[in-house]
Design a protein around this motif. Structure first.
Motif, PDB file in Angstrom:
ATOM      1  N   ALA A   1       5.866   6.742   5.919  1.00  0.00           N
ATOM      2  CA  ALA A   1       4.935   5.611   5.269  1.00  0.00           C
ATOM      3  C   ALA A   1       5.478   4.436   5.773  1.00  0.00           C
ATOM      4  O   ALA A   1       4.857   3.626   6.008  1.00  0.00           O
ATOM      5  CB  ALA A   1       4.897   5.896   3.774  1.00  0.00           C
ATOM      6  N   LEU A   2       6.720   4.165   5.575  1.00  0.00           N
ATOM      7  CA  LEU A   2       7.396   2.895   5.857  1.00  0.00           C
ATOM      8  C   LEU A   2       7.406   2.439   7.516  1.00  0.00           C
ATOM      9  O   LEU A   2       7.356   1.338   7.829  1.00  0.00           O
ATOM     10  CB  LEU A   2       8.750   2.552   5.215  1.00  0.00           C
ATOM     11  N   LEU A  52       0.959   5.396  -2.045  1.00  0.00           N
ATOM     12  CA  LEU A  52       1.012   6.591  -1.120  1.00  0.00           C
ATOM     13  C   LEU A  52       2.308   7.251  -1.555  1.00  0.00           C
ATOM     14  O   LEU A  52       2.218   8.259  -1.467  1.00  0.00           O
ATOM     15  CB  LEU A  52       0.909   5.940   0.409  1.00  0.00           C
ATOM     16  N   ILE A  53       3.478   6.653  -1.354  1.00  0.00           N
ATOM     17  CA  ILE A  53       4.590   7.341  -1.699  1.00  0.00           C
ATOM     18  C   ILE A  53       5.028   8.310  -2.698  1.00  0.00           C
ATOM     19  O   ILE A  53       5.682   9.388  -2.579  1.00  0.00           O
ATOM     20  CB  ILE A  53       5.960   6.175  -1.421  1.00  0.00           C
ATOM     21  N   SER A  77       8.166  11.971   3.836  1.00  0.00           N
ATOM     22  CA  SER A  77       6.960  11.043   3.564  1.00  0.00           C
ATOM     23  C   SER A  77       7.283   9.585   3.483  1.00  0.00           C
ATOM     24  O   SER A  77       6.398   8.649   3.902  1.00  0.00           O
ATOM     25  CB  SER A  77       6.410  11.760   2.454  1.00  0.00           C
ATOM     26  N   VAL A  78       8.427   9.402   3.080  1.00  0.00           N
ATOM     27  CA  VAL A  78       8.925   7.790   2.635  1.00  0.00           C
ATOM     28  C   VAL A  78       8.967   7.170   4.035  1.00  0.00           C
ATOM     29  O   VAL A  78       8.668   6.017   4.270  1.00  0.00           O
ATOM     30  CB  VAL A  78       9.914   7.964   1.702  1.00  0.00           C
ATOM     31  N   SER A 127      -0.370  10.831   3.510  1.00  0.00           N
ATOM     32  CA  SER A 127       0.225  10.726   2.167  1.00  0.00           C
ATOM     33  C   SER A 127      -0.383  12.171   1.171  1.00  0.00           C
ATOM     34  O   SER A 127       0.366  12.225   0.452  1.00  0.00           O
ATOM     35  CB  SER A 127      -0.186   9.452   1.439  1.00  0.00           C
ATOM     36  N   LEU A 137       0.756  -1.164  -0.104  1.00  0.00           N
ATOM     37  CA  LEU A 137      -0.040   0.084  -0.025  1.00  0.00           C
ATOM     38  C   LEU A 137       0.904   1.227   0.121  1.00  0.00           C
ATOM     39  O   LEU A 137       0.657   2.082  -0.988  1.00  0.00           O
ATOM     40  CB  LEU A 137      -0.903  -0.034   1.183  1.00  0.00           C
ATOM     41  N   PRO A 138       1.786   1.506   1.039  1.00  0.00           N
ATOM     42  CA  PRO A 138       2.528   2.692   0.951  1.00  0.00           C
ATOM     43  C   PRO A 138       3.556   2.894  -0.375  1.00  0.00           C
ATOM     44  O   PRO A 138       3.501   4.009  -0.939  1.00  0.00           O
ATOM     45  CB  PRO A 138       3.422   2.784   2.393  1.00  0.00           C
ATOM     46  N   MET A 139       4.189   1.658  -0.649  1.00  0.00           N
ATOM     47  CA  MET A 139       5.217   1.747  -1.546  1.00  0.00           C
ATOM     48  C   MET A 139       4.635   2.015  -3.035  1.00  0.00           C
ATOM     49  O   MET A 139       4.965   2.793  -3.755  1.00  0.00           O
ATOM     50  CB  MET A 139       5.994   0.357  -1.719  1.00  0.00           C
ATOM     51  N   THR A 153      -1.945   6.697   7.803  1.00  0.00           N
ATOM     52  CA  THR A 153      -1.125   6.554   6.596  1.00  0.00           C
ATOM     53  C   THR A 153      -1.505   7.025   5.259  1.00  0.00           C
ATOM     54  O   THR A 153      -0.851   7.652   4.442  1.00  0.00           O
ATOM     55  CB  THR A 153      -0.378   5.260   6.436  1.00  0.00           C
TER      56      THR A 153
END
Lengths: 216, 97
Positions: free
Chosen positions: B39-40, A210-211, B35-36, B27, A205-207, B23
């Motif tokens: 998020a991670l 979102l990123i 932000s990276v 974003s 999801l984030p990769m 999250t």
């Protein structure tokens, strides 16, 4: 006591050792799965570092809302799976069956949303190799993003299809009363597999979605 | 006794849903390079919650911890060694063919 003995395969000393062996075997398999997905995660990390602008632009074609909804659906399926394991541990047959059925249902909902996303990618010409219509200076690099997107979400969806089939088999066996608080290793072990699929998605999801929302 | 774990599972589920909302919301805020990381970091917390409570790592023997963390350790090696190449390619002015 005779009931216990019937559930323990002859190579094990007792039910506890059998349970430990089954769970450790699944954890070792999942460690190999981490490496299996890890190759794609590494490729994504490297290319995102090399082509940050193109990956940011490409990521904005994805629907973060659908990605978020699917995350909620999959986390919900993990809750029903752990409740199914809880039902098996304590001999609540109805809880076990209902929660397994809900797990399969939520997994199918996830795949349905995924299918909607994939078909919209096709309509917008974002499928590398087959139907890719983006033009511009960084079109090739964006195509690389979508190649990784389809590879990672595709392999993840394949794992989910397998997971739904496994839970289906467990459901059928539970229906016939194969499991008891003394012996329900297959329920525990398929639970581990299901939660692993959830963890992979937690990182996808984030990769993927979102990123890229902000930044250069 | 029989139902004692259920509220815990529901609480973990609620925490995972809240973190997912956070999250996604974060974003849309411009944090620059952070932000990276954010998020991670949230993803790692969520994964750890699933490992500990849903996959019962909390109550598992040490050998299971070794295997579980071993998978992520080797993934770290894979990413670290690959990126040590990719990240450092521009550092020295070595001419290509």
């Amino acid at each position: 006591m005779a009931e216990h003995a019937a559930a323990v395969a002859h190579q094990f000393d007792d039910a506890e050792q059998q349970r430990g062996a089954a769970e450790l075997g699944m954890w070792i398999f999942l460690a190999t799965e981490v490496m299996f997905f890890g190759g794609m995660f590494t490729a994504f990390t490297a290319y995102r570092w090399l082509y940050p602008e193109a990956f940011t632009h490409a990521s904005r074609h994805l629907d973060a809302l659908l990605g978020g909804i699917n995350t909620v659906v999959l986390i919900g399926s993990s809750l029903t799976m752990v409740l199914a394991v809880h039902g098996a541990r304590h001999g609540h047959r109805r809880m076990l069956l209902v929660c397994l059925a809900l797990t399969m249902l939520l997994g199918s909902v996830f795949l349905g949303v995924k299918a909607i996303e994939w078909s919209s990618k096709w309509e917008h010409g974002l499928v590398p190799g087959l139907h890719f219509t983006l033009t511009g200076a960084d079109a090739g690099r964006q195509e690389l993003f979508f190649f990784l997107y389809f590879a990672m979400t595709g392999v993840h969806a394949l794992h989910l299809v397998i997971g739904i089939c496994v839970v289906g088999v467990i459901f059928a066996l539970a229906w016939r009363g194969h499991y008891s608080p003394e012996y329900h290793n297959p329920v525990e072990v398929s639970g581990l597999y299901w939660h692993f699929i959830d963890i992979v998605w937690i990182f996808l999801l984030p990769m993927l979605y979102l990123i890229g929302r902000h930044g250069a | 006794m029989a139902r004692s774990a259920v509220p815990l599972y529901v609480a973990v589920f609620a925490a995972l849903i809240v973190l997912t909302g956070v999250t996604v919301a974060v974003s849309y805020v411009d944090l620059g390079p952070a932000s990276v990381v954010v998020a991670l970091a949230i993803a790692c917390v969520k994964a750890f919650l699933v490992l500990l409570f849903f996959m019962h790592l909390r109550e598992s023997p040490g050998l299971t911890w070794v295997v579980a963390l071993g998978g992520f350790f080797w993934l770290g090696i894979l990413i670290a060694l690959t990126m040590s190449d990719v990240l450092t390619r521009g550092w020295l002015p070595v001419g290509g063919p």
